[in-house]
Structure formats: C-alpha cells, structure tokens
Design an enzyme around this catalytic site. Structure first.
Site, PDB file in Angstrom:
ATOM      1  N   TYR A 155     -76.019 -38.808 -69.286  1.00 54.95           N
ATOM      2  CA  TYR A 155     -76.020 -38.123 -67.986  1.00 54.95           C
ATOM      3  C   TYR A 155     -74.712 -37.378 -67.737  1.00 54.95           C
ATOM      4  CZ  TYR A 155     -80.469 -40.327 -67.119  1.00 54.95           C
ATOM      5  OH  TYR A 155     -81.791 -40.689 -67.219  1.00 54.95           O
ATOM      6  N   ILE A 199     -83.765 -33.418 -60.903  1.00 57.77           N
ATOM      7  CA  ILE A 199     -82.510 -34.086 -60.562  1.00 57.77           C
ATOM      8  C   ILE A 199     -81.348 -33.102 -60.506  1.00 57.77           C
ATOM      9  CG2 ILE A 199     -83.289 -36.297 -61.483  1.00 57.77           C
ATOM     10  CD1 ILE A 199     -81.652 -35.748 -64.011  1.00 57.77           C
ATOM     11  N   HIS A 258     -86.713 -38.112 -57.185  1.00 54.86           N
ATOM     12  CA  HIS A 258     -86.330 -38.792 -58.421  1.00 54.86           C
ATOM     13  C   HIS A 258     -84.822 -38.925 -58.578  1.00 54.86           C
ATOM     14  CE1 HIS A 258     -90.476 -37.740 -60.357  1.00 54.86           C
ATOM     15  NE2 HIS A 258     -90.529 -38.804 -59.568  1.00 54.86           N
ATOM     16  N   CYS A 285     -74.207 -47.717 -56.849  1.00 55.76           N
ATOM     17  CA  CYS A 285     -73.544 -48.969 -57.190  1.00 55.76           C
ATOM     18  C   CYS A 285     -74.563 -50.101 -57.149  1.00 55.76           C
ATOM     19  CB  CYS A 285     -72.389 -49.253 -56.233  1.00 55.76           C
ATOM     20  SG  CYS A 285     -71.558 -50.829 -56.582  1.00 55.76           S
ATOM     21  N   CYS A 321     -73.149 -53.141 -54.506  1.00 52.38           N
ATOM     22  CA  CYS A 321     -73.217 -53.032 -53.046  1.00 52.38           C
ATOM     23  C   CYS A 321     -74.353 -52.156 -52.550  1.00 52.38           C
ATOM     24  CB  CYS A 321     -71.881 -52.537 -52.472  1.00 52.38           C
ATOM     25  SG  CYS A 321     -71.487 -50.812 -52.874  1.00 52.38           S
ATOM     26  N   CYS A 380     -66.984 -51.001 -52.941  1.00 58.81           N
ATOM     27  CA  CYS A 380     -66.795 -52.437 -53.189  1.00 58.81           C
ATOM     28  C   CYS A 380     -65.804 -52.732 -54.311  1.00 58.81           C
ATOM     29  CB  CYS A 380     -68.138 -53.104 -53.487  1.00 58.81           C
ATOM     30  SG  CYS A 380     -68.871 -52.613 -55.074  1.00 58.81           S
ATOM     31  N   ASN A 429     -97.636 -22.160 -62.097  1.00 59.05           N
ATOM     32  CA  ASN A 429     -97.310 -22.809 -63.357  1.00 59.05           C
ATOM     33  C   ASN A 429     -97.465 -21.808 -64.499  1.00 59.05           C
ATOM     34  OD1 ASN A 429     -96.444 -25.151 -64.671  1.00 59.05           O
ATOM     35  ND2 ASN A 429     -98.033 -26.409 -63.710  1.00 59.05           N
ATOM     36  N   LEU A 430     -96.898 -22.149 -65.652  1.00 69.32           N
ATOM     37  CA  LEU A 430     -97.124 -21.317 -66.828  1.00 69.32           C
ATOM     38  C   LEU A 430     -98.580 -21.383 -67.258  1.00 69.32           C
ATOM     39  CD1 LEU A 430     -93.964 -21.977 -69.043  1.00 69.32           C
ATOM     40  CD2 LEU A 430     -94.572 -19.862 -67.855  1.00 69.32           C
ATOM     41  N   ALA A 435     -92.457 -18.761 -62.830  1.00 65.98           N
ATOM     42  CA  ALA A 435     -92.241 -18.876 -61.388  1.00 65.98           C
ATOM     43  C   ALA A 435     -91.226 -17.859 -60.885  1.00 65.98           C
ATOM     44  CB  ALA A 435     -91.767 -20.296 -61.046  1.00 65.98           C
TER      45      ALA A 435
END
Length: 242
Positions: free
Chosen positions: A55, A95, A111, A119, A122, A141, A203-204, A221
């Site tokens: 990520y 995301i 999502h 975390c 906490c 925390c 959509n495609l 799009a």
C-alpha cells in the site's frame, strides 16, 4: 427538473483511465501479488511488512495520478444539480482520491481510502500520506498497531447506512465502471429497480448485472460521461444513446 437526487456508484473502471490498477484481474493477481496476500486480514497477519509495502507503493503512485474527464464530469453534474436545488451523492468502491482531486464533495468511500490508516488498538482512523510500517505509531494511543484503512475481502464495507439512505432518496441511480460482481455494491441496482427508479450503467462492456439496468452506455467513461452530463443538463432527459 426531471431528477432531483442522483446517486452515482463508481468502480475501478473510472479510475483505470487515470492509470490506477484494477483490483480484480483475470489472473487473480493485483499488482503482481495474490489478492489473498494483500487484500485480506489473514494475509496482513501473515506478513504485515509485505502489506504495508504494497500500500506504500500504491500511495506513492497515487500522488502522480490525476482525475480524468469522467471524474470531472461527475463534479460538474454535482455542482450544477446543487445550483438547481438538487443533489448528487457519490458512492465509490475505489480507494483513490481522484473524485476529491476533481473537487467533488462528500464522497462516500465504502471500501476505505488509500490516504488513511486505522489503528487496531484504539480504533481511530486518520489521514496519512507517507509510508507506513510495523513500527509506525498511532498519534492517538502511541501504539504500533496501524493498518491500511482498506476494507479487505471478508470485512464489512463502510457507511452502509448512509449509502442505503442515499439509494432510497435518489430518483436516478448511475453505476460507472463497476464489474457487478462485488457485493453489496452489485446489489444496489436491484434495490433501486425494486423501487422503480431508472438505473443507468456506464462501462466498457456490459457488467455481470447489466440486465438489471434501464439503459447502458458503453465506452470509456472519460468520453461517455461528459456527453451524458451535458445532455442531461441541457435537455433534462435521458439520451437513448451516446
């Protein structure tokens, strides 16, 4: 106005035109990794460093990505509808932050978000734009318990109550760049059709649930959405085709 409240669901297809990798692929890999290794909690527990690095790479790459004409068209529709006393609710499975970069407001990220961390100790979540690791400390925390703020397979999507309210309120539902195989999002069109709301797919190619939509507009799009938005705002009706 023909429509007062529009709900728009966006998926990987709209961001793919900006160079964002598609979550699902035919070979079961996501950025050369097995999905179960980087998009499940079990995978995170097996190798936290791998998941953090995965990520981190995506977060760094996102800094180089820009919204495309599809994102900008949605922002334009949201702004114009607001001027006319209406609203556009954006629900995204993505995301990334390309809707926000395009100046859209109050985007619902069902999502999670790449530029956010959670975390586990906490329960606090907060914006984060740099690399994380197993040594990263929660500012609330002070524990080393951070994970990507992403809804992985097997986890419950965020904001479902808010999304349900938006779907009940809308008088037009639009899905853009969605596969129609990831639930609960794939079921939104069915819910709206039960309430006799017109439903449009961009959509495609036809999605797995395309038969549930009132109309489908197929192509990039970044091309079809600007055409559709201009037609809707000028004609106050739905085009038969684009």
């Amino acid at each position: 106005m023909l429509f007062s409240h529009i709900a728009i669901l966006t998926g990987a297809g709209i961001s793919a035109e900006s160079g964002i990798p598609v979550f699902r692929s035919e070979d079961g890999l996501w950025e050369q990794h097995k999905v179960e290794d980087v998009a499940t909690y079990e995978g995170f527990m097996r190798d936290k460093t791998l998941v953090h690095n995965f990520y981190n790479k995506m977060r760094r790459e996102l800094k180089e990505r820009k919204p495309n004409a599809g994102h900008i068209a949605i922002t334009h529709l949201q702004e114009e509808m607001a001027k006319r006393g209406g609203s556009v609710t954006i629900i995204t499975q993505n995301i990334d932050n390309l809707h926000e970069q395009a100046q859209s407001h109050d985007v619902i990220h069902m999502h999670g978000e790449l530029n956010s961390v959670l975390c586990e100790h906490c329960g606090k979540r907060f914006p984060y734009f740099e690399d994380t690791s197993v040594e990263s400390v929660c500012p609330h925390c002070k524990q080393k318990a951070l994970r990507p703020d992403i809804v992985w397979f097997g986890e419950i999507p965020y904001h479902l109550d808010e999304i349900e309210q938006a779907l009940f309120k809308c008088d037009l539902f639009i899905a853009v760049g969605t596969s129609g195989v990831v639930y609960p999002a794939a079921g939104f069109v069915g819910l709206c059709r039960k309430m006799h709301k017109p439903c449009l797919e961009f959509n495609l190619e036809p999605s797995a649930v395309n038969s549930s939509f009132t109309r489908g507009y197929y192509g990039k799009a970044g091309t079809t959405l600007p055409q559709f938005v201009e037609y809707l705002l000028q004609k106050d009706s739905l085009p038969d085709k684009l």
